[in-house]
Design a protein around this motif. Structure first.
Motif, PDB file in Angstrom:
ATOM      1  N   ILE A  82       0.617  -1.193   0.147  1.00 43.59           N
ATOM      2  CA  ILE A  82      -0.247  -0.164  -0.084  1.00 43.59           C
ATOM      3  C   ILE A  82       1.051   1.214   0.622  1.00 43.59           C
ATOM      4  CG2 ILE A  82      -2.131   1.515   1.262  1.00 43.59           C
ATOM      5  CD1 ILE A  82      -3.021  -1.909   2.472  1.00 43.59           C
ATOM      6  N   ALA A  83       1.695   1.142   0.492  1.00 43.39           N
ATOM      7  CA  ALA A  83       2.480   3.094   1.238  1.00 43.39           C
ATOM      8  C   ALA A  83       3.680   2.760  -0.730  1.00 43.39           C
ATOM      9  CB  ALA A  83       4.196   2.317   1.588  1.00 43.39           C
ATOM     10  N   LEU A  84       4.055   0.946  -0.778  1.00 43.24           N
ATOM     11  CA  LEU A  84       4.465   1.550  -2.897  1.00 43.24           C
ATOM     12  C   LEU A  84       4.183   1.780  -2.947  1.00 43.24           C
ATOM     13  CD1 LEU A  84       6.668   0.910  -4.211  1.00 43.24           C
ATOM     14  CD2 LEU A  84       6.219  -1.251  -4.740  1.00 43.24           C
ATOM     15  N   ARG A  85       2.224   2.232  -3.477  1.00 40.47           N
ATOM     16  CA  ARG A  85       1.401   2.189  -4.615  1.00 40.47           C
ATOM     17  C   ARG A  85       0.779   3.755  -4.243  1.00 40.47           C
ATOM     18  NH1 ARG A  85      -2.769  -2.551  -5.561  1.00 40.47           N
ATOM     19  NH2 ARG A  85      -2.761  -1.631  -3.066  1.00 40.47           N
ATOM     20  N   ASN A  86       1.099   4.009  -3.066  1.00 40.00           N
ATOM     21  CA  ASN A  86       0.817   5.160  -2.935  1.00 40.00           C
ATOM     22  C   ASN A  86       2.124   6.352  -3.316  1.00 40.00           C
ATOM     23  OD1 ASN A  86      -1.169   5.026  -1.837  1.00 40.00           O
ATOM     24  ND2 ASN A  86      -1.281   5.089   0.413  1.00 40.00           N
ATOM     25  N   ALA A  87       3.659   5.754  -2.760  1.00 38.80           N
ATOM     26  CA  ALA A  87       4.364   6.528  -3.461  1.00 38.80           C
ATOM     27  C   ALA A  87       4.309   6.701  -4.839  1.00 38.80           C
ATOM     28  CB  ALA A  87       5.580   5.708  -2.688  1.00 38.80           C
ATOM     29  N   VAL A  88       3.889   5.487  -5.422  1.00 42.87           N
ATOM     30  CA  VAL A  88       3.692   5.669  -6.746  1.00 42.87           C
ATOM     31  C   VAL A  88       3.143   6.524  -7.581  1.00 42.87           C
ATOM     32  CG1 VAL A  88       3.518   4.789  -9.424  1.00 42.87           C
ATOM     33  CG2 VAL A  88       5.379   3.505  -7.077  1.00 42.87           C
ATOM     34  N   GLU A  89       1.934   6.137  -7.313  1.00 42.27           N
ATOM     35  CA  GLU A  89       0.583   7.230  -7.729  1.00 42.27           C
ATOM     36  C   GLU A  89       1.038   9.012  -6.912  1.00 42.27           C
ATOM     37  OE1 GLU A  89      -2.859   5.461  -6.179  1.00 42.27           O
ATOM     38  OE2 GLU A  89      -2.262   3.787  -7.605  1.00 42.27           O
ATOM     39  N   SER A  90       1.494   9.540  -5.716  1.00 37.71           N
ATOM     40  CA  SER A  90       2.117  10.954  -5.747  1.00 37.71           C
ATOM     41  C   SER A  90       3.010  11.368  -6.563  1.00 37.71           C
ATOM     42  CB  SER A  90       2.277  10.574  -3.797  1.00 37.71           C
ATOM     43  OG  SER A  90       3.717  10.391  -3.946  1.00 37.71           O
ATOM     44  N   ARG A  91       3.887  10.759  -6.933  1.00 31.37           N
ATOM     45  CA  ARG A  91       5.024  10.956  -8.631  1.00 31.37           C
ATOM     46  C   ARG A  91       4.240  10.978  -9.826  1.00 31.37           C
ATOM     47  NH1 ARG A  91       8.359   7.635  -3.924  1.00 31.37           N
ATOM     48  NH2 ARG A  91       8.466   5.208  -5.814  1.00 31.37           N
ATOM     49  N   ARG A  92       3.618  10.157 -10.439  1.00 28.52           N
ATOM     50  CA  ARG A  92       3.110   9.783 -11.121  1.00 28.52           C
ATOM     51  C   ARG A  92       4.222  10.150 -12.470  1.00 28.52           C
ATOM     52  NH1 ARG A  92      -1.953  11.425 -11.867  1.00 28.52           N
ATOM     53  NH2 ARG A  92      -3.265  11.642 -10.511  1.00 28.52           N
ATOM     54  N   GLN A  93       5.429   9.255 -12.323  1.00 24.66           N
ATOM     55  CA  GLN A  93       6.165   9.308 -13.279  1.00 24.66           C
ATOM     56  C   GLN A  93       6.528   7.412 -13.063  1.00 24.66           C
ATOM     57  OE1 GLN A  93       9.080  11.344 -10.861  1.00 24.66           O
ATOM     58  NE2 GLN A  93      10.030   8.979 -10.633  1.00 24.66           N
ATOM     59  N   ILE A  94       6.950   7.436 -14.684  1.00 22.26           N
ATOM     60  CA  ILE A  94       7.516   6.349 -14.808  1.00 22.26           C
ATOM     61  C   ILE A  94       8.428   5.545 -13.849  1.00 22.26           C
ATOM     62  CG2 ILE A  94       8.406   3.896 -16.085  1.00 22.26           C
ATOM     63  CD1 ILE A  94       6.898   5.804 -18.440  1.00 22.26           C
ATOM     64  N   GLU A  95       8.313   4.834 -13.055  1.00 23.39           N
ATOM     65  CA  GLU A  95       9.481   3.771 -11.906  1.00 23.39           C
ATOM     66  C   GLU A  95       9.954   2.761 -12.327  1.00 23.39           C
ATOM     67  OE1 GLU A  95       9.003   5.061  -8.503  1.00 23.39           O
ATOM     68  OE2 GLU A  95       7.967   6.321  -8.461  1.00 23.39           O
ATOM     69  N   VAL A  96      11.564   2.878 -11.768  1.00 23.67           N
ATOM     70  CA  VAL A  96      11.521   1.848 -12.524  1.00 23.67           C
ATOM     71  C   VAL A  96      11.910   1.526 -10.777  1.00 23.67           C
ATOM     72  CG1 VAL A  96      14.854   0.744 -12.255  1.00 23.67           C
ATOM     73  CG2 VAL A  96      13.373   2.567 -13.894  1.00 23.67           C
ATOM     74  N   PHE A  97      11.687  -0.012 -10.176  1.00 27.61           N
ATOM     75  CA  PHE A  97      11.379  -0.694  -8.980  1.00 27.61           C
ATOM     76  C   PHE A  97      12.723  -1.340  -8.061  1.00 27.61           C
ATOM     77  CE2 PHE A  97       7.117  -0.081 -10.856  1.00 27.61           C
ATOM     78  CZ  PHE A  97       6.372   0.736  -9.587  1.00 27.61           C
ATOM     79  N   ASP A  98      13.156  -1.434  -7.024  1.00 25.24           N
ATOM     80  CA  ASP A  98      13.662  -2.239  -6.376  1.00 25.24           C
ATOM     81  C   ASP A  98      13.973  -3.747  -6.561  1.00 25.24           C
ATOM     82  OD1 ASP A  98      15.510  -3.638  -5.061  1.00 25.24           O
ATOM     83  OD2 ASP A  98      15.287  -1.692  -3.431  1.00 25.24           O
ATOM     84  N   TYR A  99      13.662  -4.223  -7.632  1.00 22.10           N
ATOM     85  CA  TYR A  99      13.449  -5.861  -7.464  1.00 22.10           C
ATOM     86  C   TYR A  99      13.601  -6.394  -6.673  1.00 22.10           C
ATOM     87  CZ  TYR A  99      10.455  -4.348 -10.949  1.00 22.10           C
ATOM     88  OH  TYR A  99      10.241  -2.798 -11.944  1.00 22.10           O
TER      89      TYR A  99
END
Ligand SMILES: C[S@@+](CC[C@H](N)C(=O)[O-])C[C@H]1O[C@@H](n2cnc3c(N)ncnc32)[C@H](O)[C@@H]1O
Length: 216
Positions: free
Chosen positions: A9-26
């Motif tokens: 949930i924290a990851l999704r909220n962070a991604v949505e607030s940044r509104r950019q293409i993310e490269v995640f730490d897999y």
């Protein structure tokens, strides 16, 4: 495996607030990524695959580039329902692959499905009937721009699900010897039983289906 956690949930909220293409730490976020986006990506891939119609049953050798925890592989094997399917998922992240293996073994779908650790792009040793890829090109845009690397990664056909901007780029940079077989943008209504996993009611999906030209 797709049930939300505090971390997802924290990851999704962070991604949505940044509104950019993310490269995640897999390495550290593979589980959170899968819980945050796995179900949504699977539903998007299902929608893109539906555009293939009955042809989906005819692909035998299929390669999933950047398969991660298996969202596209799961959708493909489910819709193909083909005991002769040989699906080969490639990804650099050991943890993502092990989540994909757990997912596919729980799903018990027909066909032989194997995941393998590979740093892409690289020679894969055969020409798949179909290459599938979801949200891998957005992390590897240089492959779109380099005809040699692109040729290395694409089977007889390829179906890509990605951000609209990436689909535009694939369409606009298509090297000689390839052609567009189909391109679709649509909105998926998330079934109410799945909103807990997806945390939204609609999701947009952009895809492109390309093929190699004969005699090239
Ligand atoms: C955004 S995730 C998408 C995963 C999955 N296809 C999906 O739709 O949920 C991107 C995946 O590509 C993998 N990846 C990114 N760059 C890669 C590379 N150069 N070689 C191999 N795997 C890579 C990552 O490890 C990650 O699992």
């Amino acid at each position: 495996m797709y049930r939300p956690s505090m971390a997802s949930i924290a990851l999704r909220n962070a991604v949505e607030s940044r509104r950019q293409i993310e490269v995640f730490d897999y390495v550290n976020s593979a589980d959170a990524f899968t819980r945050a986006f796995g179900m949504r990506n699977t539903l998007k891939c299902l929608r893109a695959l539906a555009n293939l119609g009955g042809r989906i049953h005819g692909y035998r050798r299929v390669c999933d580039l950047g398969c991660g925890s298996g969202a596209f592989s799961l959708a493909f094997a489910y819709l193909a329902d083909n005991p002769n399917l040989e699906l080969h998922g490639l990804d650099a992240s050991e943890i993502q692959l092990s989540l994909g293996e757990q997912l596919m073994s729980a799903a018990r779908l027909p066909g032989r499905i194997e995941f393998e650790r590979r740093n892409l792009p690289t020679q894969i040793g055969y020409l798949p009937d179909l290459t599938i890829s979801s949200y891998w090109f957005c992390e590897n845009e240089h492959v779109i721009l380099d005809p040699v690397l692109f040729d290395l990664m694409v089977g007889r056909e390829m179906l890509v699900v990605d951000y609209e901007k990436i689909i535009d780029r694939v369409a606009n940079c298509l090297p000689r010897g390839f052609r567009i077989l189909g391109r679709h943008s649509s909105s998926v209504d998330i079934p109410s039983a799945l909103t807990e996993f997806v945390a939204q009611e609609k999701a947009s999906v952009h895809s492109i289906h390309i093929g190699r030209m004969e005699n090239w």
